[in-house]
Scaffold this motif. Structure first.
Motif, mmCIF file in Angstrom:
data_model
loop_
_atom_site.group_PDB
_atom_site.id
_atom_site.type_symbol
_atom_site.label_atom_id
_atom_site.label_comp_id
_atom_site.label_asym_id
_atom_site.label_seq_id
_atom_site.Cartn_x
_atom_site.Cartn_y
_atom_site.Cartn_z
ATOM 1 N N MET A 14 50.421 7.751 22.729
ATOM 2 C CA MET A 14 50.961 7.383 21.420
ATOM 3 C C MET A 14 50.269 6.132 20.851
ATOM 4 N N THR A 15 49.931 5.174 21.724
ATOM 5 C CA THR A 15 49.290 3.938 21.271
ATOM 6 C C THR A 15 47.950 4.225 20.612
ATOM 7 N N LEU A 16 47.107 5.008 21.291
ATOM 8 C CA LEU A 16 45.795 5.335 20.750
ATOM 9 C C LEU A 16 45.925 6.132 19.461
ATOM 10 N N LEU A 17 46.808 7.118 19.448
ATOM 11 C CA LEU A 17 46.982 7.957 18.252
ATOM 12 C C LEU A 17 47.481 7.126 17.084
ATOM 13 N N SER A 18 48.389 6.199 17.336
ATOM 14 C CA SER A 18 48.895 5.343 16.262
ATOM 15 C C SER A 18 47.779 4.490 15.670
ATOM 16 N N LEU A 19 46.918 3.934 16.537
ATOM 17 C CA LEU A 19 45.793 3.129 16.052
ATOM 18 C C LEU A 19 44.852 3.950 15.184
ATOM 19 N N ILE A 20 44.513 5.146 15.646
ATOM 20 C CA ILE A 20 43.568 5.985 14.911
ATOM 21 C C ILE A 20 44.140 6.384 13.563
ATOM 22 N N ILE A 21 45.415 6.796 13.539
ATOM 23 C CA ILE A 21 46.038 7.220 12.278
ATOM 24 C C ILE A 21 46.106 6.057 11.298
ATOM 25 N N ALA A 22 46.500 4.877 11.781
ATOM 26 C CA ALA A 22 46.598 3.709 10.902
ATOM 27 C C ALA A 22 45.232 3.344 10.315
ATOM 28 N N LEU B 248 58.725 10.743 17.484
ATOM 29 C CA LEU B 248 57.915 10.788 16.271
ATOM 30 C C LEU B 248 58.297 9.675 15.293
ATOM 31 N N LEU B 249 59.587 9.333 15.267
ATOM 32 C CA LEU B 249 60.007 8.219 14.423
ATOM 33 C C LEU B 249 59.402 6.916 14.926
ATOM 34 N N ALA B 250 59.359 6.758 16.243
ATOM 35 C CA ALA B 250 58.757 5.557 16.821
ATOM 36 C C ALA B 250 57.270 5.486 16.492
ATOM 37 N N MET B 251 56.582 6.617 16.563
ATOM 38 C CA MET B 251 55.159 6.614 16.241
ATOM 39 C C MET B 251 54.934 6.327 14.763
ATOM 40 N N ALA B 252 55.776 6.875 13.901
ATOM 41 C CA ALA B 252 55.656 6.587 12.474
ATOM 42 C C ALA B 252 55.871 5.099 12.204
ATOM 43 N N PHE B 253 56.794 4.498 12.937
ATOM 44 C CA PHE B 253 57.035 3.054 12.820
ATOM 45 C C PHE B 253 55.798 2.277 13.259
ATOM 46 N N ASN B 254 55.200 2.692 14.376
ATOM 47 C CA ASN B 254 53.946 2.072 14.837
ATOM 48 C C ASN B 254 52.885 2.102 13.746
ATOM 49 N N VAL B 255 52.680 3.278 13.175
ATOM 50 C CA VAL B 255 51.635 3.455 12.164
ATOM 51 C C VAL B 255 51.919 2.603 10.943
ATOM 52 N N GLY B 256 53.180 2.589 10.498
ATOM 53 C CA GLY B 256 53.532 1.812 9.316
ATOM 54 C C GLY B 256 53.296 0.326 9.503
ATOM 55 N N PHE C 38 44.728 -5.713 20.082
ATOM 56 C CA PHE C 38 44.952 -6.193 21.445
ATOM 57 C C PHE C 38 46.434 -6.411 21.703
ATOM 58 N N TRP C 39 47.094 -7.138 20.817
ATOM 59 C CA TRP C 39 48.506 -7.435 21.046
ATOM 60 C C TRP C 39 49.389 -6.219 20.794
ATOM 61 N N PHE C 40 48.947 -5.299 19.928
ATOM 62 C CA PHE C 40 49.681 -4.044 19.748
ATOM 63 C C PHE C 40 49.701 -3.249 21.045
ATOM 64 N N ILE C 41 48.582 -3.220 21.745
ATOM 65 C CA ILE C 41 48.495 -2.489 23.008
ATOM 66 C C ILE C 41 49.328 -3.171 24.098
ATOM 67 N N LEU C 42 49.378 -4.508 24.064
ATOM 68 C CA LEU C 42 49.967 -5.253 25.173
ATOM 69 C C LEU C 42 51.497 -5.304 25.117
ATOM 70 N N LEU D 164 37.619 4.019 23.056
ATOM 71 C CA LEU D 164 37.232 4.842 24.201
ATOM 72 C C LEU D 164 37.826 4.286 25.494
ATOM 73 N N MET D 165 37.781 2.983 25.665
ATOM 74 C CA MET D 165 38.362 2.371 26.851
ATOM 75 C C MET D 165 39.865 2.615 26.913
ATOM 76 N N LEU D 166 40.523 2.529 25.763
ATOM 77 C CA LEU D 166 41.962 2.797 25.723
ATOM 78 C C LEU D 166 42.256 4.246 26.087
ATOM 79 N N ALA D 167 41.420 5.168 25.602
ATOM 80 C CA ALA D 167 41.595 6.581 25.938
ATOM 81 C C ALA D 167 41.401 6.823 27.434
#
Length: 308
Positions: free
Chosen positions: A1-9, A75-83, A154-158, A295-298
């Protein structure tokens, strides 16, 4: 979810850049003004209390809201991440200046490039040469890419959910809004905000510099990183400029014409004089560094999934 949220944003931000002044900076400036009016008596400990009140409340509140949305539906959590990421990070928040300056230099419109650089950085550059304009633009782009993308990511991932992105963005804002003020009536109120951001940004700066080194000229980037930053007044920016300049093979820093005088600055990086071609190379360097980080995150995600 973290990687997907970053890519979508990042994709959304590329397609529809955030009006950062209206949606983010103006509300934060109103909040900052209210806190200064309520708390500031020129003492450092009151600045510390105000900083913790805003940043800690926002960070913890963001994490709690994320967990609540996750329990309702992932999915709501991921949408929140992206927003939240859309509000706090993105290449396009400042890159339009870089793009317009690059185009102006390509077209030989040096006067227009000077005006655009002044709007972006502040100051006046009526006597700046095309090389100085390119050099200053590359410097600003390297630092902005870290502050707007790599540091936030960085801090989003951590930290849980998007709470790390919120913490980093708020800490950066108050470091700039409070930490840089030196007028006597403001006193030491901004001292803690500046020092707190230095601590928060210590590791992300070095990871960004390492990414620049990996995707560019590694040997020169590491050499410049090791030998040059102590000459620059801002250590964090110096690490980014030294590693970025070494990775690109371009000379940054050095004296520039600014606001009617020659500003003496140490040399950062090494190689050729900056020009429009190196501005294009800077775009490639930043994107390659971002792709390496994704790529490293993936790979970390795959390793965690396989290890279960």
């Amino acid at each position: 979810m973290t990687l997907l949220s970053l890519i979508i944003a990042l994709l959304i931000e590329q397609l529809r850049p955030l009006p950062v002044q209206k949606l983010l900076l103006d509300p934060l400036r109103r909040l900052s003004g209210a806190m200064v009016q309520r708390f500031n008596d020129g003492e450092a400990h009151h600045g510390r209390a105000a900083w913790w009140l805003i940043v800690l409340t926002a960070t913890v509140g963001c994490a709690l809201l994320y967990y609540f949305l996750w329990h309702v539906h992932p999915l709501l959590a991921m949408a929140f991440n992206v927003g939240v990421l859309y509000l706090t990070m993105g290449f396009r928040q400042e890159s339009h200046f870089f793009t317009d300056i690059h185009l102006a230099l390509r077209m030989g419109e040096v006067d227009r490039a000077r005006v655009l650089l002044a709007e972006w950085r502040g100051g006046l550059y009526h006597e700046a040469s095309s090389s100085e304009i390119a050099r200053l633009s590359i410097e600003q782009a390297l630092v902005a890419s870290h502050r707007n993308v790599f540091g936030v990511a960085f801090w989003f991932i951590l930290l849980p959910g998007p709470s790390g992105a919120v913490m980093y963005r708020l800490a950066r804002f108050f470091a700039e809004d409070w930490g840089r003020r030196t007028d006597p009536e403001f006193g030491l109120f901004g001292l803690f905000a500046r020092k707190a951001f230095e601590v928060i940004d210590w590791l992300p700066v070095r990871l960004t510099a390492a990414s620049f080194s990996i995707v560019g000229d590694f040997e020169d980037a590491i050499y410049c990183w090791r030998t040059q930053p102590m000459l620059w007044p801002d250590r964090a920016s110096a690490i980014l400029l030294a590693s970025g300049g070494g990775a690109l093979g371009v000379r940054l820093g050095m004296p520039v014409h600014e606001s009617g005088e020659i500003v003496e600055r140490p040399e950062m990086g090494l190689g050729d004089e900056a020009d429009a071609d190196y501005m294009q190379s800077t775009v490639g360097l930043v994107w390659r560094a971002l792709l390496v980080c994704l790529l490293m995150l993936a790979l970390l995600g795959i390793a965690g999934w396989v290890g279960r």
